[in-house]
Design an enzyme around this catalytic site. Structure first.
Site, PDB file in Angstrom:
ATOM      1  N   ASP A 246      -6.048  -3.263   0.435  1.00 39.19           N
ATOM      2  CA  ASP A 246      -4.630  -3.590   0.535  1.00 39.19           C
ATOM      3  C   ASP A 246      -4.385  -4.911  -0.176  1.00 39.19           C
ATOM      4  OD1 ASP A 246      -4.260  -1.323   2.016  1.00 39.19           O
ATOM      5  OD2 ASP A 246      -3.816  -2.329   3.911  1.00 39.19           O
ATOM      6  N   HIS A 299      -6.531  -7.321   6.597  1.00 40.79           N
ATOM      7  CA  HIS A 299      -5.818  -8.370   5.871  1.00 40.79           C
ATOM      8  C   HIS A 299      -6.333  -9.778   6.146  1.00 40.79           C
ATOM      9  CE1 HIS A 299      -2.333  -5.225   5.841  1.00 40.79           C
ATOM     10  NE2 HIS A 299      -3.380  -4.862   5.093  1.00 40.79           N
ATOM     11  N   CYS A 411       3.493 -11.546   5.334  1.00 40.39           N
ATOM     12  CA  CYS A 411       3.462 -10.089   5.173  1.00 40.39           C
ATOM     13  C   CYS A 411       4.802  -9.531   4.714  1.00 40.39           C
ATOM     14  CB  CYS A 411       3.089  -9.408   6.493  1.00 40.39           C
ATOM     15  SG  CYS A 411       1.441  -9.778   7.104  1.00 40.39           S
TER      16      CYS A 411
END
Length: 473
Positions: A246, A299, A411
């Site tokens: 990601d 993350h 984010c």
């Protein structure tokens, strides 16, 4: 804008921010069960006796509350002058009265005693969620899904590396098409400036074959999985058959990019990045894999955040989550290049809403506007005072409702243009040796066995000891 700077340009997490995308919660859903992580794991133990996960459309009133917080964030980013006030307000989701530092756009009639901050106006665009649906059945040759997540967190799926926009090859089938939903916004950028590049790595199948145990989250919780992460050699259910990462697994620091090994990333992913963006040229990037033995979570942007780079007169500062310490030998890259690791204050409360998609560690999931200014969540007073003491202009915004939609301030934003460059902030390193290291059985190597924090204070003490040694020298 200067013709010498591309319309898309971002090499760091701290360069002067000029253009940014802010997410949208329109139409968002609780997604289907995902093989990567338990996205909808119920955090409230009293509720887990009745339901273990949520799937389906999200309540309209929660979407509206989240949208209001995103609108407020957009307004603060676009403002040129803001004021910060101290307030108290009840958080009804957790039934606690919380002190806050609340930021308002400055008006002519300012109350005496409020802190006023001047900032550069930042251009904001919003996630193009209008007309898109995340509550309908989709099917590929490899999986089926009834509910996708949505578009609240663009930085999870998109990253700017220099003048290149990269769509993340996510292993989450519930986010499979998410990056493509932004193409209405990306195409004008790509068309307007011929220097803009746009890459989408080989798209994973997101099939069960990518995972050694696709049903792992039906058998265990993330907290239990964390306890065995390092002992299992940093292995997760995601295997190495296809590349995956990601965008939020990456933190940019000029010529060097940090890559977190987690449930959403694999070594094949960093190999693709090295082959694609590496090289000996002035804009060739170096990608460093870091392991966080207590954190297999998705993350990196709530685990390690650079605040400002080294200068001739001072050290660089990198903020480390004390609940998620890195391996001491991998942190040595920073210590060898005049970066000072500092421990982030703990979250003000260790409690999130019952259906939050993330942990309370989002206190350090914040956005830097430049080397001296940042935006944090307004409840995080320990972090506010900590950064203020370090000399930062700290702007705040309410974003706790957004936590249940998947993220914090970093984010829910995607920085498209910063006034920065591909500078080398890590001249002292042996990158070739690092790239040649065999990571297939990482835990079998003493380099990784000897640096596992057991107990967790081991890594903290190692860093402190190294810092003390440097201070003496």
């Amino acid at each position: 804008m200067s013709e010498t700077i591309p319309i898309v340009n971002s090499w760091t997490e701290w360069g002067q921010l000029e253009l940014i995308c802010v997410g949208s919660t329109q139409g968002m859903c609780y997604p289907d069960y995902d093989y990567v992580a338990p996205h909808n794991e119920v955090l409230d133990e009293s509720l887990r006796n009745y339901v273990t996960s949520f799937v389906g459309p999200r309540p309209a009133h929660r979407i509206q509350m989240a949208q209001q917080q995103l609108e407020n964030l957009s307004n603060i980013l676009e403002g040129e002058s803001v004021q910060v006030k101290s307030v108290q307000e009840m958080d009804k989701d957790i039934n606690l009265l919380l002190e806050r530092k609340r930021t308002f756009l400055q008006t002519d009639a300012n109350e005496k005693g409020n802190k006023v901050l001047q900032k550069q106006r930042i251009e904001v665009c919003r996630s193009p969620a209008d007309g898109k649906r995340f509550d309908h059945f989709i099917q590929t040759p490899y999986f089926q899904s009834h509910f996708q997540l949505g578009m609240s967190c663009p930085r999870d799926m998109l990253i700017t590396l220099g003048n290149t926009i990269v769509e993340a090859p996510t292993a989450c089938h519930t986010r499979y098409f998410e990056a493509s939903y932004y193409r209405d916004m990306i195409y004008p950028l790509y068309t307007k400036d011929k220097r803009v590049k746009w890459l989408s790595p080989p798209k994973p199948t997101c099939s069960k074959a990518m995972f050694d145990d696709a049903d792992v989250w039906e058998k265990t919780s993330m907290s239990t999985f964390k306890n065995n992460f390092a002992l299992n050699g940093y292995k997760t259910s995601l295997n190495e058959k296809e590349l995956a990462f990601d965008a939020a697994d990456l933190i940019r620091m000029g010529k060097d990019v940090i890559f977190k090994k987690s449930v959403s990333t694999n070594y094949k992913g960093v190999d693709w990045l090295r082959r694609t963006f590496g090289g000996d040229g002035p804009e060739g990037l170096r990608f460093h894999v870091m392991h966080f033995p207590t954190s297999p979570d998705l993350h990196l942007d709530s685990t390690l955040i650079p605040l400002r780079p080294p200068t001739a007169g001072s050290e660089g500062l990198v903020l480390i989550n004390q609940n998620r310490p890195p391996l001491a030998n991998e942190l040595q890259l920073f210590l060898n290049n005049d970066w000072k690791p500092i421990w982030c204050p703990l979250p003000v409360i260790n409690k999130a809403s019952p259906v939050a998609n993330c942990s309370p560690n989002l206190n350090m999931n914040f956005l830097s506007l430049n080397e001296r200014s940042c935006i944090i969540e307004e409840c995080e007073l320990p972090l506010y005072h900590f950064l203020d003491d370090l000399g930062f202009d700290v702007i705040t915004c309410p974003l706790r409702v957004l936590n249940e939609f998947g993220g914090g301030i970093h984010c829910v934003t995607w920085d498209i243009r910063r006034n920065d460059s591909c500078k080398d902030y890590f001249p002292n390193q042996d990158y070739d040796q690092e790239c040649n290291r065999n990571m297939d059985n990482a835990f079998d190597q003493p380099l990784y066995q000897d640096n596992v924090p057991n107990p967790i204070n081991f890594a903290k003490d190692s860093i402190r000891a190294t810092q003390k040694s440097q201070d003496k020298n």
